[in-house]
Design an enzyme around this catalytic site. Structure first.
Site, PDB file in Angstrom:
ATOM      1  N   GLU A   1      -4.222   5.005   6.152  1.00 56.00           N
ATOM      2  CA  GLU A   1      -4.098   4.742   4.713  1.00 56.00           C
ATOM      3  C   GLU A   1      -4.415   5.952   3.832  1.00 56.00           C
ATOM      4  O   GLU A   1      -3.647   6.254   2.922  1.00 56.00           O
ATOM      5  CB  GLU A   1      -5.012   3.566   4.343  1.00 56.00           C
TER       6      GLU A   1
ATOM      7  N   SER B   1     -10.507   1.172   3.616  1.00 54.12           N
ATOM      8  CA  SER B   1      -9.749   0.920   4.848  1.00 54.12           C
ATOM      9  C   SER B   1      -9.105   2.229   5.309  1.00 54.12           C
ATOM     10  O   SER B   1      -8.419   2.881   4.524  1.00 54.12           O
ATOM     11  CB  SER B   1      -8.629  -0.080   4.607  1.00 54.12           C
TER      12      SER B   1
ATOM     13  N   ARG C   1       0.826  -1.222   0.000  1.00 52.33           N
ATOM     14  CA  ARG C   1       0.000   0.000   0.000  1.00 52.33           C
ATOM     15  C   ARG C   1       0.857   1.269   0.000  1.00 52.33           C
ATOM     16  O   ARG C   1       0.520   2.272   0.650  1.00 52.33           O
ATOM     17  CB  ARG C   1      -0.926   0.049   1.222  1.00 52.33           C
TER      18      ARG C   1
HETATM   19  P1  NAP Z   1     -10.332 -10.238   4.700  1.00 48.88           P
HETATM   20  O1  NAP Z   1     -10.355 -11.192   3.561  1.00 48.88           O
HETATM   21  O2  NAP Z   1     -11.417 -10.269   5.728  1.00 48.88           O
HETATM   22  O3  NAP Z   1      -8.953 -10.252   5.434  1.00 48.88           O
HETATM   23  C1  NAP Z   1      -8.668  -9.339   6.493  1.00 48.88           C
HETATM   24  C2  NAP Z   1      -7.246  -8.889   6.345  1.00 48.88           C
HETATM   25  O4  NAP Z   1      -6.434 -10.025   6.393  1.00 48.88           O
HETATM   26  C3  NAP Z   1      -7.019  -8.197   5.028  1.00 48.88           C
HETATM   27  O5  NAP Z   1      -6.702  -6.881   5.331  1.00 48.88           O
HETATM   28  C4  NAP Z   1      -5.888  -8.986   4.365  1.00 48.88           C
HETATM   29  O6  NAP Z   1      -4.718  -8.224   4.164  1.00 48.88           O
HETATM   30  C5  NAP Z   1      -5.495 -10.037   5.365  1.00 48.88           C
HETATM   31  N1  NAP Z   1      -5.513 -11.366   4.721  1.00 48.88           N
HETATM   32  C6  NAP Z   1      -6.572 -12.187   4.593  1.00 48.88           C
HETATM   33  N2  NAP Z   1      -6.221 -13.325   3.986  1.00 48.88           N
HETATM   34  C7  NAP Z   1      -4.911 -13.224   3.733  1.00 48.88           C
HETATM   35  C8  NAP Z   1      -3.969 -14.095   3.102  1.00 48.88           C
HETATM   36  N3  NAP Z   1      -4.330 -15.290   2.618  1.00 48.88           N
HETATM   37  N4  NAP Z   1      -2.702 -13.661   2.978  1.00 48.88           N
HETATM   38  C9  NAP Z   1      -2.353 -12.468   3.434  1.00 48.88           C
HETATM   39  N5  NAP Z   1      -3.194 -11.607   4.038  1.00 48.88           N
HETATM   40  C10 NAP Z   1      -4.455 -11.976   4.184  1.00 48.88           C
HETATM   41  O7  NAP Z   1     -10.205  -8.775   4.097  1.00 48.88           O
HETATM   42  P2  NAP Z   1     -11.280  -7.711   3.711  1.00 48.88           P
HETATM   43  O8  NAP Z   1     -11.169  -6.622   4.669  1.00 48.88           O
HETATM   44  O9  NAP Z   1     -12.643  -8.293   3.403  1.00 48.88           O
HETATM   45  O10 NAP Z   1     -10.658  -7.218   2.370  1.00 48.88           O
HETATM   46  C11 NAP Z   1     -10.461  -8.094   1.296  1.00 48.88           C
HETATM   47  C12 NAP Z   1      -9.366  -7.535   0.435  1.00 48.88           C
HETATM   48  O11 NAP Z   1      -9.734  -6.245  -0.059  1.00 48.88           O
HETATM   49  C13 NAP Z   1      -8.078  -7.328   1.210  1.00 48.88           C
HETATM   50  O12 NAP Z   1      -7.006  -7.681   0.377  1.00 48.88           O
HETATM   51  C14 NAP Z   1      -8.075  -5.865   1.520  1.00 48.88           C
HETATM   52  O13 NAP Z   1      -6.791  -5.314   1.612  1.00 48.88           O
HETATM   53  C15 NAP Z   1      -8.793  -5.296   0.330  1.00 48.88           C
HETATM   54  N6  NAP Z   1      -9.432  -4.050   0.744  1.00 48.88           N
HETATM   55  C16 NAP Z   1      -8.757  -2.885   0.574  1.00 48.88           C
HETATM   56  C17 NAP Z   1      -9.358  -1.718   0.985  1.00 48.88           C
HETATM   57  C18 NAP Z   1      -8.672  -0.395   0.856  1.00 48.88           C
HETATM   58  O14 NAP Z   1      -9.313   0.617   1.012  1.00 48.88           O
HETATM   59  N7  NAP Z   1      -7.402  -0.353   0.599  1.00 48.88           N
HETATM   60  C19 NAP Z   1     -10.613  -1.717   1.548  1.00 48.88           C
HETATM   61  C20 NAP Z   1     -11.236  -2.913   1.742  1.00 48.88           C
HETATM   62  C21 NAP Z   1     -10.640  -4.085   1.319  1.00 48.88           C
HETATM   63  P3  NAP Z   1      -4.470  -7.241   2.923  1.00 48.88           P
HETATM   64  O15 NAP Z   1      -5.248  -6.028   3.241  1.00 48.88           O
HETATM   65  O16 NAP Z   1      -3.015  -7.006   3.018  1.00 48.88           O
HETATM   66  O17 NAP Z   1      -4.887  -7.914   1.676  1.00 48.88           O
END
Ligand code: NAP
Length: 352
Positions: free
Chosen positions: A342, A246, A172
């Site tokens: 972020e 996020s 990020r």
């Molecule tokens: P999730 O699948 O509930 O997982 C929660 C967190 O755990 C995420 O932040 C993700 O990190 C990490 N994670 C889960 N599985 C993983 C794996 N196999 N290996 C490494 N890290 C893992 O996440 P969620 O909140 O519903 O979001 C799903 C994806 O969308 C995530 O990748 C998240 O980053 C992305 N997202 C980004 C934003 C933003 O505004 N930047 C907002 C919402 C969701 P990571 O965040 O590093 O992937």
């Protein structure tokens, strides 16, 4: 490079004292001195030089928080266009104007039979903002598909084409975000996409949903559809409830620090990122501090997703910031970890 845009004005459109409420996904009230709408590369050369003390650049406004008004100008990136440039044996080179909507780009690539962006479907914001944040979701980061980024360099007053390594992408983060913020005005990106598809479906939510739908060998379109379903289910729609996705990054800590944390919090989720470094779940920490759904006036930690701060209606930028500070402080007192924010947070002193 100039993308032909039907009806593009000959001169840059300028608005005095613009209201920014519709230009930030938090929907907070703020004003700027002037607004320049930049629609092509030539426009960049005809606007006043950027001044970091008072001006800002905006794309989709989906990753910013305005704590104050903007005393100077907003340079709004509206550079459009998307095009397949070259077909190689192992990749297809696509060029996109920085002002294109990111999700529309992902959808367009699907329609062209190109793969690589499906896990990044429905991320709000513009294509030009994608490299700044190195957007990532469901195990895929923009860095994995970037060939180069074209930008105007406000320091050396010249055009630059930065290859993927020069963009210094990390989790990020990028050259444009933390090392040289405000130096470059990104005008277009070149992406290396594929015609054949290798699914990346390791994230448990994604894998689970595919299994529940009975999809054993997903196509790129399946992954795209499932990512959209998941995001719609979990994340508040910024068109309805103000938010910037996020608000906090998942902290990355040394392995020995994690071991100490796990002694006290055995259920804390974590993922190895590199040797000796692990990413830990910021959402879990916030939730375990009892802050999921916590509100201060109209600024709230979302009760669907603890990483997301929402504007229930009339929160100002400062209300959202004060809530975020309280979340950071509470997480620090409990876990000894300082969460990093972020979105880009703008707070200018009164110029008078
Ligand atoms: P999730 O699948 O509930 O997982 C929660 C967190 O755990 C995420 O932040 C993700 O990190 C990490 N994670 C889960 N599985 C993983 C794996 N196999 N290996 C490494 N890290 C893992 O996440 P969620 O909140 O519903 O979001 C799903 C994806 O969308 C995530 O990748 C998240 O980053 C992305 N997202 C980004 C934003 C933003 O505004 N930047 C907002 C919402 C969701 P990571 O965040 O590093 O992937």
């Amino acid at each position: 490079m100039r993308f032909p845009v039907a009806g593009a004005p000959e001169t840059v459109k300028i608005t005095e004292n613009p209201a920014l409420v519709s230009m930030n996904s938090f929907a907070v009230q703020a004003h700027a001195g002037l607004l320049f709408e930049i629609e092509c590369e030539e426009d960049v050369l005809s606007i006043p030089p950027f001044n970091t003390e008072r001006d800002i650049v905006l794309g989709g406004g989906s990753n910013v928080l305005f704590r104050t008004d903007i005393p100077g100008s907003v340079y709004l990136n509206r550079i459009r266009g998307r095009e397949i440039l070259q077909q190689h044996s192992d990749f297809v080179l696509v060029e996109v104007g920085a002002g294109e909507n990111w999700h529309d780009l992902v959808t367009w690539t699907m329609g062209q039979g190109l793969t690589g962006l499906e896990n990044l479907a429905l991320i709000p914001g513009s294509a030009g903002a994608a490299p700044i944040q190195n957007i990532g979701a469901y195990g895929v980061e923009l860095a994995g598909v970037v060939d180069s980024v074209t930008a105007w360099d406000w320091k050396n007053l010249c055009w630059v084409i930065l290859d993927c390594a020069q963009c210094r992408f990390s989790y990020r983060d990028s050259l444009f975000k933390s090392m040289e913020p405000d130096r470059y005005f990104i005008t277009s990106l070149r992406l290396k996409l594929k015609e054949n598809f290798t699914p990346i479906i390791e994230y448990s939510d994604l894998a689970k949903e595919l299994i529940e739908l009975g999809i054993k060998t997903p196509t790129a379109r399946d992954v795209y559809d499932v990512v959209i379903r998941l995001r719609k289910r979990k994340l508040p729609n910024p068109a309805i409830i103000g938010n910037a996705g996020s608000f906090f990054k998942n902290p990355v800590v040394p392995t020995d620090e994690l071991e100490q944390l796990k002694n006290r919090f055995p259920l804390l989720p974590s993922w190895q990122t590199q040797d000796n470094l692990v990413k830990v779940s910021a959402a879990w920490m916030i939730q375990n501090c009892g802050l999921k759904g916590y509100c201060q006036n109209d600024a709230c930690v979302s009760d669907h997703h603890a990483l997301v701060i929402i504007n229930q209606g009339n929160a100002g930028g400062e209300d959202i910031w004060q809530l975020a500070c309280q979340v950071r402080e509470t997480v620090y007192e409990t876990f000894g970890i300082r969460l990093q924010v972020e979105p880009r947070v703008y707070a200018f002193n009164d110029p008078s």
